[in-house]
Motif scaffolding. Sequence first.
Motif, PDB file in Angstrom:
ATOM      1  N   ASN A  99      -8.551   1.472  -6.368  1.00 27.25           N
ATOM      2  CA  ASN A  99      -7.732   2.622  -6.015  1.00 27.25           C
ATOM      3  C   ASN A  99      -8.497   3.913  -6.301  1.00 27.25           C
ATOM      4  O   ASN A  99      -9.258   3.986  -7.275  1.00 27.25           O
ATOM      5  N   ARG A 155      -3.442   0.596  -3.341  1.00 27.46           N
ATOM      6  CA  ARG A 155      -2.920  -0.764  -3.221  1.00 27.46           C
ATOM      7  C   ARG A 155      -2.363  -1.231  -4.565  1.00 27.46           C
ATOM      8  O   ARG A 155      -2.901  -0.907  -5.613  1.00 27.46           O
ATOM      9  N   THR A 172       1.896  -4.139   3.643  1.00 21.43           N
ATOM     10  CA  THR A 172       0.796  -4.491   4.528  1.00 21.43           C
ATOM     11  C   THR A 172       0.761  -5.992   4.805  1.00 21.43           C
ATOM     12  O   THR A 172       0.578  -6.408   5.931  1.00 21.43           O
ATOM     13  N   THR A 219      -5.589   5.884   0.245  1.00 19.37           N
ATOM     14  CA  THR A 219      -4.791   4.664   0.292  1.00 19.37           C
ATOM     15  C   THR A 219      -4.835   3.982  -1.071  1.00 19.37           C
ATOM     16  O   THR A 219      -5.914   3.731  -1.614  1.00 19.37           O
ATOM     17  N   THR A 235       0.836  -1.187   0.000  1.00 18.29           N
ATOM     18  CA  THR A 235       0.000   0.000   0.000  1.00 18.29           C
ATOM     19  C   THR A 235       0.872   1.239   0.000  1.00 18.29           C
ATOM     20  O   THR A 235       2.004   1.218   0.472  1.00 18.29           O
TER      21      THR A 235
END
Length: 274
Positions: free
Chosen positions: A52, A33, A91, A31, A24
């Motif tokens: 996203n 990814r 993450t 945020t 991430t």
Amino acid sequence: MARPEAALYWRGWKPRCAGPSIQTEQVGDATFRFDIEWLNNSKYSITDREGNPIRLGPPLVVNVYEIDGNEFKYIWVNPDGTYGKDRLIKTRYTSYAQEIKAFRWGLNEQYLSPSTSPLPEAEREAFAAGEGHAFYPVDEDLRITARFVPDTSFTRLTMATSAADSVTYTVSGRAYFELGGGAQVLTLYRNSDADDPATGRLFLPFRDATSGTTTYGGGRYLNVEAPRAGTVILDFNQAYNPYCAYTEGYACPVPPAENDLTVPIAAGTKLPAG
């Protein structure tokens, strides 16, 4: 003067063939990814994931230039020849096996790279010839969720080192768990010079019943992520040796007596060969 060593935070980590993982990137309150796949040496590709806030286009091939804990700093070349750089925060991995494979590649690469290795050139060559670190088979039962009780007194502990001097840590708290048919407890520490206050990462030095036989007699270390909901993960498959297990000239913290376990921890890094 001996060089200090506490918890290892890898720089120049290149876990080749470690497989894809999910990363991430935090941009303000948004945020993003990405699927990350290692290609070769320090190169990997970043591919957008669905959902996203803004789609960033086709996969981007980038070069890692520094990794510190779970923070990946990377750089790439723009079409006009200028360079861009940013960072990613890991993450999770796509599987536990992939996480351990990446850990092992990272630890080996740290010792092989001239820019990150504690070893002088001749010892690096011998390390490479010996195919790097020796590891126990992965034992998922030794990835333990322990109850964490914080130390609210901010107790300071002066820990001896292998160089006959000392380093002072703050006691962060204690981890309670069951292993080998009995209750166990280990103390976790923080060193403001070595640990990352932003992530709350903690330092766990320990000895166990394998110390001095199949593992380094001076004990091993474990990096522990910040406590969550009153628990910490003690992943002994990621236990590693201090620099002093391999070479001279370092001041490696010696695990205090309170972190001596009478049960064996047959996981993580073994005693160096030779």
